[in-house]
Scaffold this motif. Structure first.
Motif, PDB file in Angstrom:
ATOM      1  N   VAL A 103       0.862  -1.191   0.000  1.00 47.23           N
ATOM      2  CA  VAL A 103       0.000   0.000   0.000  1.00 47.23           C
ATOM      3  C   VAL A 103       0.893   1.234   0.000  1.00 47.23           C
ATOM      4  CG1 VAL A 103      -1.829   1.270   1.182  1.00 47.23           C
ATOM      5  CG2 VAL A 103      -1.818  -1.229   1.246  1.00 47.23           C
ATOM      6  N   ILE A 104       0.690   2.086  -0.994  1.00 44.62           N
ATOM      7  CA  ILE A 104       1.465   3.332  -1.115  1.00 44.62           C
ATOM      8  C   ILE A 104       0.530   4.458  -0.696  1.00 44.62           C
ATOM      9  CG2 ILE A 104       2.694   4.842  -2.739  1.00 44.62           C
ATOM     10  CD1 ILE A 104       2.820   2.106  -4.496  1.00 44.62           C
ATOM     11  N   VAL A 105       0.932   5.235   0.289  1.00 39.94           N
ATOM     12  CA  VAL A 105       0.077   6.356   0.709  1.00 39.94           C
ATOM     13  C   VAL A 105       0.671   7.641   0.153  1.00 39.94           C
ATOM     14  CG1 VAL A 105      -1.041   7.536   2.622  1.00 39.94           C
ATOM     15  CG2 VAL A 105      -0.522   5.112   2.810  1.00 39.94           C
ATOM     16  N   ARG A 138       9.512  -8.248  -1.974  1.00 47.47           N
ATOM     17  CA  ARG A 138       8.524  -8.397  -0.896  1.00 47.47           C
ATOM     18  C   ARG A 138       7.250  -9.084  -1.413  1.00 47.47           C
ATOM     19  NH1 ARG A 138       9.701  -6.139   4.108  1.00 47.47           N
ATOM     20  NH2 ARG A 138       7.498  -6.317   4.632  1.00 47.47           N
ATOM     21  N   ILE A 139       6.831  -8.693  -2.636  1.00 48.52           N
ATOM     22  CA  ILE A 139       5.630  -9.334  -3.206  1.00 48.52           C
ATOM     23  C   ILE A 139       5.882 -10.829  -3.422  1.00 48.52           C
ATOM     24  CG2 ILE A 139       4.197  -9.450  -5.320  1.00 48.52           C
ATOM     25  CD1 ILE A 139       4.360  -6.338  -5.371  1.00 48.52           C
ATOM     26  N   TYR A 157      -2.432  -3.819   5.150  1.00 42.92           N
ATOM     27  CA  TYR A 157      -1.225  -3.805   4.303  1.00 42.92           C
ATOM     28  C   TYR A 157      -0.249  -4.884   4.771  1.00 42.92           C
ATOM     29  CZ  TYR A 157       1.262  -1.393   8.150  1.00 42.92           C
ATOM     30  OH  TYR A 157       1.823  -1.069   9.358  1.00 42.92           O
ATOM     31  N   ASP A 158       0.591  -5.330   3.840  1.00 44.59           N
ATOM     32  CA  ASP A 158       1.731  -6.172   4.213  1.00 44.59           C
ATOM     33  C   ASP A 158       2.995  -5.322   4.189  1.00 44.59           C
ATOM     34  OD1 ASP A 158       0.426  -8.845   4.418  1.00 44.59           O
ATOM     35  OD2 ASP A 158      -0.140  -8.337   2.364  1.00 44.59           O
ATOM     36  N   THR A 159       3.091  -4.488   3.150  1.00 40.76           N
ATOM     37  CA  THR A 159       4.197  -3.530   3.072  1.00 40.76           C
ATOM     38  C   THR A 159       3.580  -2.154   2.868  1.00 40.76           C
ATOM     39  OG1 THR A 159       5.607  -5.186   2.030  1.00 40.76           O
ATOM     40  CG2 THR A 159       6.288  -2.890   1.800  1.00 40.76           C
ATOM     41  N   ALA A 187      -1.476  -4.413  13.988  1.00 44.51           N
ATOM     42  CA  ALA A 187      -2.434  -5.144  13.144  1.00 44.51           C
ATOM     43  C   ALA A 187      -2.179  -4.902  11.658  1.00 44.51           C
ATOM     44  CB  ALA A 187      -3.855  -4.718  13.515  1.00 44.51           C
ATOM     45  N   ARG A 188      -1.206  -4.057  11.324  1.00 46.42           N
ATOM     46  CA  ARG A 188      -0.923  -3.640   9.939  1.00 46.42           C
ATOM     47  C   ARG A 188      -2.191  -3.140   9.240  1.00 46.42           C
ATOM     48  NH1 ARG A 188       3.522  -7.860   7.585  1.00 46.42           N
ATOM     49  NH2 ARG A 188       5.078  -7.457   9.143  1.00 46.42           N
ATOM     50  N   LEU A 189      -2.783  -2.133   9.887  1.00 49.75           N
ATOM     51  CA  LEU A 189      -4.010  -1.535   9.346  1.00 49.75           C
ATOM     52  C   LEU A 189      -3.848  -0.023   9.231  1.00 49.75           C
ATOM     53  CD1 LEU A 189      -6.978  -3.220  11.279  1.00 49.75           C
ATOM     54  CD2 LEU A 189      -6.410  -3.476   8.854  1.00 49.75           C
TER      55      LEU A 189
END
Ligand SMILES: Cc1cc2nc3c(=O)[nH]c(=O)nc-3n(C[C@H](O)[C@H](O)[C@H](O)COP(=O)(O)OP(=O)(O)OC[C@H]3O[C@@H](n4cnc5c(N)ncnc54)[C@H](O)[C@@H]3O)c2cc1C
Length: 435
Positions: free
Chosen positions: A9-11, A347-348, A112-114, A88-90
């Motif tokens: 996830v890119i913010v 990573r993917i 997200y994972d990364t 929680a990686r949220l």
């Protein structure tokens, strides 16, 4: 959506984040690549001074993230990040409200994972009294549009007041003589001259409008070579801009600026372009950050949480070979986005990324000083020497930076079509946006 897929996830879909999302999306698709942005449309931030001056129409220049997501193969999530639950990686997104405060999208949580933080920066007022209230900062398209409308309003008022008050001048104050301040000063000169063609015939831009550029350092463009500063200052002054260096603005009021020596500068409109800081909420994530709220990342652009990376203006990354961090520039964000492609690939694929260090290659700096002029220095890639360029050549090279951003996002065919289309539109439209 495949719930098992590793989610990057890119913010922030700006100069760096959007390029990363587009390149990753084309390769891995929407289940793996998600882009979150608080705006629905993208604009290349270095163009904001043109939006503010009215020489670039945001409604034509902006690219919809929803359209880009479909074309580039990523998932776009419209919403503003407000908190991260790292355990929680949220990601927690604020609800999206319409102008009439109706809820368009509810508050949401995104897994997200990364995570790649690419949320950019905003102007730093350094606690200067009145600055946040009375000065406009070119941080977003909304602010640039707000400035443009106020400028139009002031130009109309000035043409009326001029008749009643002999000697009246419209004063525009720009705080900060970095690239943003210098480019804005030059763009405003030309925009005001253009506006006088369209119904403001009483206004003589050269005599009736005074633009004052105030810089705290002994020279403007202080981060760039001295030759460049001298050339830019000469150009601005030859066109009537008042340039004052070693001036620290101590307060801003509705119609004037005051410096630390007590000198006052009239300003009917004031733009603040005197430094940047990352959004304050970044400092609350429990990650290492600096005094400008930027996330401190290592040479691989990883933060102190191994699942969170950061690039561009919101990151403090080491500059290998220099004893200072990398500067907040579009060129840095662009190269960091390319660097992270390989890391995200690993990573993917569920592998540990190779241990690589981001090495910035400085190709030089270009500053636009109007529609047909620029100044800059170009770095020889092999020799390491720098060449000074100016005039139309520098301006054309400056424009090519914007094209390169489009190229990274849209690919060659659409970039070419868009560039030709815009060239024709320019011929059909007024030189400045008047409504
Ligand atoms: C007027 C102006 C002129 C400039 N001229 C130059 C120049 O000539 N050369 C140069 O190298 N640099 C220039 N810069 C600097 C350059 O624009 C930045 O260095 C570059 O844009 C940084 O890229 P970025 O990807 O880090 O952030 P940005 O391009 O700023 O993108 C950040 C993105 O994050 C989004 N975002 C922010 N907060 C949130 C949130 N909470 N939730 C979701 N989304 C969020 C924003 O909407 C935006 O899309 C200029 C800047 C300005 C303002």
């Amino acid at each position: 959506m495949d719930e098992q897929a590793h989610k990057v996830v890119i913010v922030g879909g700006g100069a760096g984040g959007l390029e990363l999302a587009a390149k990753l999306g084309r390769k891995y698709g929407p289940a793996h690549v998600l882009l979150v942005d608080k705006d629905g449309g993208h604009i290349w931030k270095p163009s904001l001074h043109e939006v503010a001056a009215g020489t670039l129409d945001i409604h034509r220049e902006g690219l919809s993230y929803f359209m880009l997501a479909k074309d580039c193969g990523f998932t776009f999530i419209y919403g503003e990040l407000e908190a991260v639950d790292r355990q929680a990686r949220l990601l927690k997104l604020k609800p999206v409200l319409s102008d009439s405060q109706d809820e368009v999208f509810p508050a949401r949580s995104i897994a997200y994972d990364t995570l790649v933080m690419a949320v950019g920066s905003k102007s730093n007022f350094f606690g200067t009294p009145g600055a946040a209230e009375f000065a406009i900062a070119l941080d977003s398209t909304a602010e640039a549009e707000r400035f443009r409308l106020r400028l139009l309003h002031q130009l109309v008022l000035a043409s009326r007041r001029k008749a009643a008050e002999p000697g009246y001048k419209l004063n525009i104050g720009i705080v900060g003589g970095g690239a943003t301040g210098v480019e804005l000063a030059a763009e405003l000169l030309e925009a005001c001259a253009d506006a006088s063609f369209y119904g403001l015939n009483d206004l003589d831009p050269a005599a009736d409008i005074r633009i004052t550029l105030l810089e705290g350092s002994p020279r403007i463009l202080s981060a760039l070579p001295e030759k460049l500063s001298t050339a830019a200052q000469k150009l601005l002054e030859s066109r009537g801009v008042v340039v004052k260096t070693s001036v620290r603005v101590a307060s801003v009021a509705a119609d004037e600026l005051t410096d630390s020596e007590g000198n006052r500068y009239p300003a009917d409109l004031c733009v603040w372009a005197a430094g940047i800081e990352a959004p304050a909420w970044l400092s609350g994530l429990g990650l290492e950050f600096n005094r400008n709220n930027q996330l401190v990342v290592d040479g691989s652009l990883r933060s102190t949480d191994p699942s969170i990376y950061a690039l561009g203006d919101c990151a403090q990354a080491p500059w290998i070979g220099e004893d200072r961090p990398l500067p907040a520039r579009a060129q840095v964000a662009h190269q960091q986005a390319s660097f992270l492609l390989d890391t995200m690939h690993e990573r993917i694929m569920g592998r540990q990324p190779r241990d690589r260090q981001f090495q910035f290659r400085d190709y030089g700096s270009l500053v636009s000083v109007g529609h047909s002029r620029g100044v800059g220095n170009l770095m020889g890639v092999l020799s390491g020497k720098s060449w000074f360029v100016e005039g139309l050549l520098a301006r054309l090279m400056y424009m090519s930076l914007h094209l390169m951003h489009h190229l990274a996002v849209l690919g060659p065919v659409r970039t070419g079509t868009l560039a030709i289309g815009r060239l024709f539109m320019k011929r059909a439209a007024p030189r400045v946006k008047l409504h």
